[in-house]
Design a protein around this motif. Sequence first.
Motif, short mmCIF file in Angstrom:
data_model
loop_
_atom_site.label_atom_id
_atom_site.label_comp_id
_atom_site.label_asym_id
_atom_site.label_seq_id
_atom_site.Cartn_x
_atom_site.Cartn_y
_atom_site.Cartn_z
N ALA A 1 0.83 -1.21 0.00
CA ALA A 1 0.00 0.00 0.00
C ALA A 1 0.87 1.26 0.00
CB ALA A 1 -0.93 -0.02 1.21
N ARG A 2 1.93 1.25 0.80
CA ARG A 2 2.81 2.43 0.84
C ARG A 2 3.48 2.66 -0.51
NH1 ARG A 2 4.38 0.39 5.95
NH2 ARG A 2 6.33 -0.41 5.06
N ALA B 1 3.50 5.93 -5.57
CA ALA B 1 3.36 6.04 -7.02
C ALA B 1 2.21 6.95 -7.42
CB ALA B 1 3.16 4.66 -7.63
N GLY B 2 1.46 7.46 -6.45
CA GLY B 2 0.37 8.38 -6.75
C GLY B 2 -1.01 7.80 -6.67
N CYS B 3 -1.14 6.54 -6.21
CA CYS B 3 -2.45 5.90 -6.12
C CYS B 3 -3.19 6.32 -4.85
CB CYS B 3 -2.30 4.38 -6.11
SG CYS B 3 -1.65 3.66 -7.63
N ALA B 4 -4.50 6.41 -4.95
CA ALA B 4 -5.34 6.50 -3.77
C ALA B 4 -5.57 5.07 -3.29
CB ALA B 4 -6.66 7.17 -4.11
N VAL B 5 -5.20 4.76 -2.06
CA VAL B 5 -5.11 3.37 -1.60
C VAL B 5 -6.18 3.09 -0.56
CG1 VAL B 5 -3.65 1.62 -0.53
CG2 VAL B 5 -2.65 3.30 -2.09
N GLY C 1 -6.72 -7.36 1.78
CA GLY C 1 -6.65 -6.91 0.40
C GLY C 1 -6.39 -5.42 0.27
N VAL C 2 -5.64 -5.07 -0.79
CA VAL C 2 -5.25 -3.69 -1.07
C VAL C 2 -5.75 -3.32 -2.46
CG1 VAL C 2 -3.30 -2.11 -1.37
CG2 VAL C 2 -3.18 -3.93 0.35
N VAL C 3 -6.31 -2.12 -2.61
CA VAL C 3 -6.70 -1.59 -3.92
C VAL C 3 -6.11 -0.19 -4.06
CG1 VAL C 3 -8.58 -0.97 -5.47
CG2 VAL C 3 -8.85 -2.91 -3.92
N THR D 1 -8.66 4.87 -15.78
CA THR D 1 -8.39 4.61 -14.37
C THR D 1 -7.72 3.25 -14.23
OG1 THR D 1 -10.30 5.91 -13.66
CG2 THR D 1 -9.40 4.35 -12.07
N LEU D 2 -6.56 3.23 -13.62
CA LEU D 2 -5.85 1.99 -13.31
C LEU D 2 -6.15 1.61 -11.87
CD1 LEU D 2 -3.66 -0.20 -13.84
CD2 LEU D 2 -1.99 1.48 -12.99
N LEU D 3 -6.52 0.35 -11.67
CA LEU D 3 -6.73 -0.19 -10.33
C LEU D 3 -5.76 -1.35 -10.12
CD1 LEU D 3 -9.87 0.51 -11.56
CD2 LEU D 3 -10.26 0.32 -9.10
N VAL D 4 -4.91 -1.23 -9.11
CA VAL D 4 -3.92 -2.26 -8.80
C VAL D 4 -4.36 -2.97 -7.53
CG1 VAL D 4 -1.49 -2.75 -8.38
CG2 VAL D 4 -2.14 -0.83 -9.85
N VAL D 5 -4.52 -4.29 -7.62
CA VAL D 5 -5.07 -5.08 -6.52
C VAL D 5 -3.97 -5.95 -5.92
CG1 VAL D 5 -6.70 -6.90 -5.90
CG2 VAL D 5 -7.36 -5.12 -7.54
N GLY D 6 -3.80 -5.87 -4.61
CA GLY D 6 -2.99 -6.82 -3.86
C GLY D 6 -3.93 -7.78 -3.17
#
Length: 454
Positions: A69-70, A75-79, A87-89, A155-160
């Motif tokens: 998340a950090r 990188a500029g994402c709203a987390v 889970g992380v988005v 919009t890019l969404l990155v999922v952990g």
Amino acid sequence: MPPSPNEAPRTPPRTAGPPETAEGAAPVGARSLLALAGPVLRPALDLYLEVHARPELSGREAATADRFARRLADAGCAVTQGVGGHGVVGVLRNGAGPRVWLRAELDALPVRERTGLPYAARGEAMHACGHDLHLAAAAGAADLLARLRDRWRGTLLVVGQPAEETLAGAEAMLRDGLYERFGRPGAVLAQHAAPLPSGTVAHGTGGTPMAAAAAVLDVVVHGRGGHAATPHLTADPVLAAAAAVTRLQDLVSRGAPPAEQVTLTVGTLRAGTAANVVPESAALGIGVRASSGAALERAVAGVRRIVLAESAAVGAPREPEITVVSRSAALRCDPATTEEVRRVHAELLGSGRVLAWPGSMAAEDFPLFGDAGEALHGERGVPLAYWMLGVVGPEEWRRTAPGGPDAGSPPVTNHSPYFAPHVGSALRPAIAAAAAAVLDRFARLPQREARPVP
């Protein structure tokens, strides 16, 4: 997801470094994107080393989620954290346009690392399946795309995702309203480490699944405990469990048609506290994989039938408990999306470094992000693209090649205590492959996918 090394193609070039096309020159677009990944390599590598050295098991990925998340926030994402467990988005908005999702996994395996690396994990957990590399590449791709905002809109969404190894994390995130909270995907992308040369990727072909359908079962066989000197007064659950372990292999050799792929593994068997005591119960952990959902259902039914029969054979006082703790469909990617991403990877890496993946008996819960999870997220027609990512360094690949000193021994593969991606040659192509696929989706997906993110 552990790939199948015995099915991995063995024909790509055996050198790492900037890939070339058949004409001998790296394409301009590919060279540009690989070069542009340079500034994001250091923070991505730092994340990889941190996560690798401090692995966390499925459902316990709190610190890993914080680290990921950090990095996304940097990188500029709203987390958002805590989606479906740990889970992380990360959401990176860049104007009106499609919504593209990139997924990586947080969890490690209960394996003690034996690589001898200076950053090796200490303890009983290890990133033996490459999830640390997946996270680093996803974070690096988000960082790279944030620096390339002039090349895309949307919009890019990155999922952990947590708990992939137990096939539980995707379902947990979707049940927590993943799509309702963050919007319907225009496409969901993922990549996975495989025993292929660094700098290569592999895509599925035709209608062959990338990965198998799978189920994990917990079984408890009950008995009647007693003294080892009077076994006739007991009902021995260990005997029933041992007989079941042997008999269960008949489901593969005799229960499945020869053309149908089925594997069955009894990964755990626990019973007893002392050699002179017949225990009250025995527990088994069983993994079943099959090339189709129908074949999986037949195998699971066979497990129930055999365990019940062996339990009855020892005179068990009650029926065994048989619980399907997780299940996943076969991973079938969208053919059109797969072909388009394959083409952009050929442009990126050179056509000789884009291989055909024959499918394997590995398992994934990634199918739930598409049609297999419709009951969870209410969406249909969400295209999935998933490719295998080479992680074997040039020296190991040459050593295990025909004519090499270790010819005939495949490279170390996933789930081994010696598994170690050659991060120096694998991380840059991993970042670039993910970023290239995302950019391609932004360019091709229709604008109607760009509903506002809640």
